[in-house]
Structure formats: C-alpha cells, structure tokens
Design an enzyme around this catalytic site. Structure first.
Site: not given
Ligand SMILES: [Zn+2]
Length: 504
Positions: A303, A20, A125, A17, A143, A128, A146, A300
């Site tokens: 995804k 990156h 997690c 995405h 988390c 992570c 997440h 943020k």
C-alpha cells in the site's frame, strides 16, 4: 495429531490487499488439507491493532484508536469469507483477554530475569513501529521500506535481553534445519543472529495505545511483543470456557512474508525461550507477489508504495477459486514472482477453463450421453493406475513441507494426463462401435474416477468448485483416505454440470 497453522496478524492500518489474501489463502490450503487427512486442525488469523501507527492515524482522523481499530479490523474480517478462508478464529489484539494473557506471559519473562530498564537511543520508523539497526538504515537516515526519514528517539525503556539468546538460537538453527523454511530464509536469519544480537527495547513510555507493562504501568509493550504473542494467547480464549493451549501448542506452521523474518525467526523464538514456551515446529517464509508497473519496475505489492492490485475485482469477475489457484500456481510458494492480469487470464483460460473445467464437463457429459448418467461398474484402466500411483502420498509429503506450488503441480500433471487419456481413447469413437462397449465402460469409469481423484486433492486450493464437482460426480466425500484413484466404486449417478470456469 494436532495441526496449528497461523498467518501473521495484519496491521489494522493497512488496506486489505492481495498480499494479505495470499498468506491467508496459503494457510487455508494447509488447514483444509490437514482436515482432509483427519488431523485436529486449528487455523488462526487476525489483526494487530496497537502501536504508534494506529494512534497517529486515529489522531489525524480525530477518532480514538479503538474506533479506528474497530472500523479497520472489520475490513480484514470481511475479507475472510470472500477468499473462502476456513479460519477457526480471528484474534484482535485489542481484545482485553489477549491483553491479560500478554501481561501474564511477559510477567513470566520478567520473573525469569530477561528484562531490565535502560535508555534507548536510536533511529525509529513510526510506520514500521521498529527501531532500525545500523545495517537497516537507508541513505540519509531513511526507512528502506517506507522511504521516509527516520526519527531519532531517546527514551527510558524496558529492555529484553535478546543478546543472551544468541547461542541458544544458533543451537536451535543447527539442531532443527526445518525450523525456518525455505533454507535460504533460514540462512538469512541465522546470519542475522551470528552478526550479533543486541538487546531489544520492550516497552514505550510515550504511548498509551498498547498493553500496559504489568510491573510498570506507565509503559506499554512495544507493539511487536504484544502482536507476536497473539499466537499464544488466542488458544486460551478462542473457545468459550475451554483452553486449547495444551491441544494445539506449539504451532505446526507459522506462515509469514519475508518482510517480517527478523521478528518471527529471531525475536519470536527468543521470546518463547524466555517465557519457557515451546517453539513452533516450522516458520515458513513466503516471498512477494510482484507486479510490473508501467515502467517495467518490479516492486513489492504494498500500500505504501501505491502499487496495489485489487483481488476483489478478480474474485468478482472470475471467482474466488480462480484467484486462490492463480496465486499458488503462478509463483512458487516461498519465492518471489511476478503476477499480472495477462498471466492470470492465460492460466484461467488454459488451465482452469480448458485443462480442468472442460475435462470435468466433458467427462460428465459422456457418462450422461453414453451410459444414462451412471458410472460403469467395471475395473479402472491399469494404464492410468500406474500414473496415479502414490499421488496422494506425494501431495501429503509436499504439503508437510508447505510446498504448496509443488503439490499443486503434482496434481496438475495428472489433470493433464487425463486430458491426454481422453484424446488417446477417443470415447466418442468407441461409442460408435458396439463391439467396443466394454472398452468404453472402462474408459468412462477411469475418466470419472481420475477426475474425482484429482478433485479431492484440489479441494484445499479450490474449495467451492471442487465441492460442486464432487457432488455432480455423486461422490462428495473429501477425506484423503478415499482419494486414491480407483478407491471409489463405479455405479454412481452423475449429474451434468455447467462450465466450472466459464470463458468470459
Ligand atoms: Zn518503515
């Protein structure tokens, strides 16, 4: 001089995405700029392929972890030409050559006495792939990244003596204020270090998808150790039959997002110290590109939060260079900032199409119309010389600190200056007056030379567009040594150019 720049290796489970693309584009700008300066450059990116998240996802899909990694790594590799990344190598951590080198380095850490066996119990997690410290656990043992419940894990592990490195790390932060940039991130990392470092679980015994611990093959290395070492291992096999380590180690700039600050600003230097390896010169921490969703909340771009924008669509409609430019122009590199389609379209129209694209095509068209396409061979205008004085050095100094947005802004001020120059000088008026022919020569030469000077400097940001324009100007050279305003002689034959950034 050698210049080694890295991006984080991207976790192969993710969908590529804008986040990156952002880090890779930033690293690419630095790499291209340093090549323009004649430096010996190595630019590394790649994929992180081991660990529980990949193993779990593969299990869910009924494929092997390697099959999943092969399939997903290909999507990250495919992103690179699309964003025009000029990386020198793409590392995959499932590469057996990487695994062998990880084992060598970690054996050294072991032999240097920095590991021991113990029992780990803590909140973990799986997304992570990280054990959380007490301060990193959100309400209800979830988390914070997440928003999923953490697992309570207890297992026999090898440990890394991280606590021993608290003082050495504090010393490095004191002695090297530019080790982690920007300053705010350095302060964050240092306060994490000062809060007291706990030893770190180094291996996992319940997992097989990873690099086996050489002194205890029933364990694999905790994925972060394996992943971090990619920066070291790649140099040993990126070139067939050649080891580039002596030539490029240590890295000049390691670009990371702030979500992996702890790993790169605390664990990573400690691991290098334990292995007896030199530390990177700079770890640069960039912020997030934030999107306002319909509720007006900023979050943020991730995804897992279901808040992804598709850089591919932007590139398809407006071109790769427009995306590269926008990401680095809109949000000061190193800070968080909001990106939006409205913001993109506004920058595209006012800056790329008008300020720059129009300036270029007008300048070329006027040379064609008034001087048969030949740049007059006269002195450049002294008024502009002063405005361009020191620009190249300024850009170099800013990019030496990875101030990508600052450098772009310095260049853009000159783009705007050239636009004012056209309006002030009104070459179309001069062209009507035969007595003003000499003045018109100076104005046209200065204009074309100004466009060339900013275009050479803009090359790292917008490689394809600038190459096209420099070719049309009859001066395709990219070296920064020739970028100074007035450095290229007149007399070049220019070609007409269609709009560099057509309005939709
Ligand atoms: Zn998590």
């Amino acid at each position: 001089m050698s210049f080694y720049v890295t991006t984080p290796i991207y976790y192969v489970n993710a969908e590529p995405h804008l986040g990156h693309a952002y880090t890779t584009i930033a690293a690419d700008v630095l790499a291209r700029h340093m090549r323009q300066r004649g430096e010996d450059v190595f630019f590394l990116t790649g994929t992180d392929e081991h660990g529980e998240p990949v193993a779990l996802a593969a299990e869910r899909e009924g494929v092997t972890p390697r099959e999943l990694a092969d399939r997903n790594a290909a999507r990250f590799q495919a992103l690179l030409p699309q964003i025009d990344a000029s990386n020198d190598y793409f590392i995959r951590t499932s590469d057996p050559r990487h695994e062998a080198r990880v084992q060598e380095v970690m054996q050294r850490v072991h032999d240097n006495g920095h590991v021991y066996k113990g029992i780990y119990e803590g909140w973990y997690c799986p997304r992570c792939a990280d054990f959380k410290t007490e301060t990193e656990i959100a309400e209800g043992n979830t988390c914070p990244i997440h928003k999923i419940p953490l697992d309570r894990e207890r297992e026999e592990n090898w440990f890394f003596h991280l606590s021993r490195f608290q003082r050495p790390l504090e010393r490095i932060y004191a002695e090297r204020p530019g080790f982690v940039l920007p300053r705010q991130r350095s302060n964050e990392a240092l306060s994490f270090i000062r809060s007291g470092l706990q030893d770190l679980s180094l291996s996992r015994s319940k997992l097989t998808w990873g690099v086996p611990v050489p002194w205890d093959p029933s364990h694999v290395f905790y994925v972060w150790f394996d992943a971090l070492l990619n920066y070291v291992t790649a140099l040993s096999f990126a070139r067939e039959g050649e080891d580039l380590s002596a030539r490029f180690w240590p890295p000049t700039f390691q670009l990371i997002g702030k979500d992996i600050l702890k790993f790169h600003a605390v664990y990573w230097p400690a691991l290098l110290l334990a292995a007896g390896l030199e530390l990177p010169r700079h770890v640069f921490v960039h912020g997030y590109l934030l999107m306002k969703d319909s509720s007006g909340e900023k979050d943020k771009m991730s995804k897992s939060l279901g808040n992804v924008i598709d850089p591919f669509e932007v590139m398809e409609r407006f071109g790769t260079d427009a995306l590269r430019f926008y990401c680095l122009r809109e949000v000061p590199f190193g800070q968080d900032g909001v990106v939006s389609t409205v913001g993109f379209e506004s920058r595209y129209e006012s800056e790329l199409a008008n300020d720059y694209g129009n300036l270029a095509s007008r300048s070329l068209a006027m040379v064609a119309r008034y001087r048969d396409g030949v740049v007059p061979d006269v002195e450049v205008d002294a008024a502009l010389v002063a405005d361009f004085e020191g620009l190249g050095d300024e850009v170099c100094a800013l990019l030496d600190r990875a101030e990508l947005t600052g450098a772009l802004d310095a260049i853009w001020q000159r783009v705007r200056r050239l636009n004012r120059y056209v309006e002030e000088q009104a070459p179309w008026q001069l062209a009507k007056d035969p007595a003003a022919a000499q003045r018109l020569d100076v104005v046209l030469r200065s204009l074309v030379e100004g466009v060339r000077a900013v275009t050479v400097l803009l090359h790292p940001y917008m490689p394809a567009t600038t190459e096209k324009l420099l070719a049309a100007l009859g001066r395709p050279e990219l070296a920064l040594a020739g970028a100074a305003f007035g450095a290229a002689p007149g007399g070049a034959q220019v070609e007409a150019l269609e709009q560099l950034f057509p309005k939709s």
